[in-house]
Design an enzyme around this catalytic site. Structure first.
Site, PDB file in Angstrom:
ATOM      1  N   GLU A   1       0.398  -1.146  -0.061  1.00 30.95           N
ATOM      2  CA  GLU A   1       0.154   0.021   0.580  1.00 30.95           C
ATOM      3  C   GLU A   1       0.783   1.049   0.319  1.00 30.95           C
ATOM      4  O   GLU A   1      -0.003   2.066   0.507  1.00 30.95           O
ATOM      5  CB  GLU A   1      -0.932   0.025   1.372  1.00 30.95           C
ATOM      6  CG  GLU A   1      -1.833  -1.046   0.870  1.00 30.95           C
ATOM      7  CD  GLU A   1      -3.484  -1.093   2.215  1.00 30.95           C
ATOM      8  OE1 GLU A   1      -2.955  -0.136   3.118  1.00 30.95           O
ATOM      9  OE2 GLU A   1      -4.158  -1.806   2.396  1.00 30.95           O
TER      10      GLU A   1
ATOM     11  N   GLU B   1      -5.549  -8.193  -0.360  1.00 28.87           N
ATOM     12  CA  GLU B   1      -6.351  -7.684   1.214  1.00 28.87           C
ATOM     13  C   GLU B   1      -7.334  -7.275   0.287  1.00 28.87           C
ATOM     14  O   GLU B   1      -8.151  -6.420   0.097  1.00 28.87           O
ATOM     15  CB  GLU B   1      -5.629  -6.709   1.438  1.00 28.87           C
ATOM     16  CG  GLU B   1      -4.627  -6.585   2.238  1.00 28.87           C
ATOM     17  CD  GLU B   1      -3.806  -5.673   3.137  1.00 28.87           C
ATOM     18  OE1 GLU B   1      -4.921  -5.188   3.775  1.00 28.87           O
ATOM     19  OE2 GLU B   1      -2.812  -5.678   3.463  1.00 28.87           O
TER      20      GLU B   1
END
Length: 500
Positions: free
Chosen positions: A173, A291
């Site tokens: 991320e 995710e």
């Protein structure tokens, strides 16, 4: 009772299901590792401190791949803190989740644990505070056979054979401002490219996953993905994307989260294909949706109540509404299996987990455990285009949406056709008619149903069977025309087998 019709043909294939589509995620976060999978003082702990009750449950589940060690955690993590004698490892301030990290569990222990639960490891390197050289050192430590500093150090620490980790994430991320040492798309793309070069020089057999967007709501989406791909396209195999869906007091909007997920995937596919065309390459980068989950603060108000630097407490419960929303998202992944090859439900245990465990106490299966067990067992083969005609319900976010959604899988090897179907009607059961003439003569095997009496209740230690899997029969007029009932607010697996 409402009615629905399914139209499917065995020759209209979307793509092959990669077994890694049903993966999960273990991060050094709250009670996932410590007092989750690892609790050396527990009566059921093995010699390494791992809970054997959790190991037994995961053997039953048979998850194909687990991502580790993060997550936000990895962007500040020095993997060398987690190797060598445990008593000599440092305790650090872990900045992502504001706890003390004891480093009792590191890469060697986690590899050992994956072997205990019969799964593969998807490892992540630190591209926040970490460097390309450090990432290469980690690959050398894990995968090189011997005769070098890092590989011989692994041997000295008790692992003579290489870990042979095939799949690696280039950070986590990095588009997010919350990330430790967050980077711009161009800076990350350049760093990821140079890291990929070193990692593949050390082990050319590995596959790499670059950080795509972590949330389509970010202003950087989808330019982030384009810029990263322009830098890394020829060096990676997958682009990672993440997404969480929150319950915001609207049941239908929450249940229909799969629509947003599907649109998100299509946008990423378009971005990948744009860069592919721009580079005049035949190579196709696929998606790792590593995710995803649902978040329901209504029934999980006490999760993460610990103060900074104190021991985490609590765990979350997956209610029936969460299971149904999550199941729709997994159908969306199946229906995009030509491009989505890897996916990781987040997280495996306690934190939105498939399993809940008490510190020093017992463990229970969440309803989502039962969902994944059936998907992993029966969801392999070719995903088929499936047209569903049904009544519709009106949602605020997505307008009129069919109350029935699902996916179809044809396993030619096992000669089975399997449907995963959801009835999102709040009030009505649905009678489904389906003609399977293109498959030849079929016999219904089973109809399995996940449902419950309370949409906002899940399995707890006091009531561990609020959500259960039950089975019923399938009616048929001949060997190609079938009828079955989808109970209201339920997930269903309907399976057929060839007669010959």
């Amino acid at each position: 009772m409402k009615e629905a019709k399914l139209i499917v043909n065995k020759d209209f294939v979307i793509g092959e299901i990669d077994k890694r589509l049903y993966g999960s995620f273990v991060e050094h976060m709250r009670r996932v590792v410590y007092t989750g999978i690892y609790e050396p003082t527990h009566p059921l702990a093995d010699k390494q401190g791992f809970r054997t009750d959790v190991i037994d449950l995961l053997k039953e589940l048979n998850i194909p791949i687990i991502r580790y060690p993060g997550g936000n955690f990895v962007s500040g993590y020095d993997w060398t803190d987690g190797i060598g004698p445990v008593e000599k490892r440092p305790t650090r301030l872990e900045l992502a989740w504001k706890v003390h990290e004891t480093n009792e569990v590191g890469i060697d222990e986690f590899v050992d644990w994956t072997k205990k639960v019969n799964t593969e490891l998807m490892a992540a390197v630190n591209l926040g505070t970490g460097s390309a050289k450090e990432a290469g050192n980690m690959v050398e430590y894990c995968n090189h056979s011997g005769g070098t500093y890092w590989s011989d150090l692994r041997k000295a620490f008790g692992h003579k054979q290489p870990h042979h980790i095939k799949l690696w994430c280039l950070g986590n991320e990095m588009d997010g401002p919350w990330q430790i040492n967050h980077l711009t798309a161009d800076d990350y793309g350049k760093k990821a490219k140079e890291t990929a070069k070193i990692m593949k020089w050390v082990d050319p057999s590995i596959e790499l996953v670059a950080c795509g967007s972590s949330d389509p709501a970010l202003a950087s989406f989808p330019d982030w993905d384009r810029v990263v791909l322009e830098n890394t396209y020829e060096d990676i195999e997958y682009l990672s994307i993440h997404r969480y869906y929150f319950y915001e007091n609207n049941i239908l909007d929450y249940l229909y989260s799969y629509i947003d997920m599907n649109n998100y995937i299509k946008s990423i596919v378009s971005t990948i294909d744009f860069v592919k065309a721009k580079k005049r390459t035949k190579k196709t980068v696929h998606i790792s949706f590593d995710e995803y989950n649902v978040v329901n603060p209504v029934i999980n108000q006490t999760i993460d109540t610990h103060a900074e630097w104190e021991k985490p407490k609590g765990e979350s419960v997956a209610a029936l509404i969460d299971l149904l929303a999550l199941a729709g998202m997994i159908c969306a992944l199946m229906n995009n299996s030509d491009r989505v090859k890897i996916a990781c439900q987040a997280l495996l245990i306690n934190e939105g987990g498939l399993i809940n465990v008490q510190e020093g106490g017992s463990s229970i299966k969440q309803g989502t455990f039962l969902l994944f067990r059936e998907l992993i067992k029966h969801g392999n083969g070719s995903a088929l285009y499936t047209r569903i005609e049904s009544a519709k319900a009106e949602s605020n976010k997505y307008g009129d949406v069919p109350i029935v959604y699902g996916s179809a899988i044809y396993n030619q090897k096992d000669k089975k056709v399997t449907f995963f179907l959801l009835n999102y009607s709040m009030d009505d059961d649905v009678k489904v008619d389906i003609n399977l003439q293109s498959f030849g003569k079929l016999l219904p095997i089973e109809h399995a149903i996940l449902e419950g009496n309370d949409l906002f209740a899940g399995n707890t230690y006091d009531e561990p069977e609020k959500i259960i899997l039950k089975k019923t029969s399938i009616d048929f007029s001949n060997d190609s025309n079938f009828h079955f009932i989808l109970p209201k607010l339920s997930w269903n697996m309907i399976q057929f087998s060839h007669l010959n």
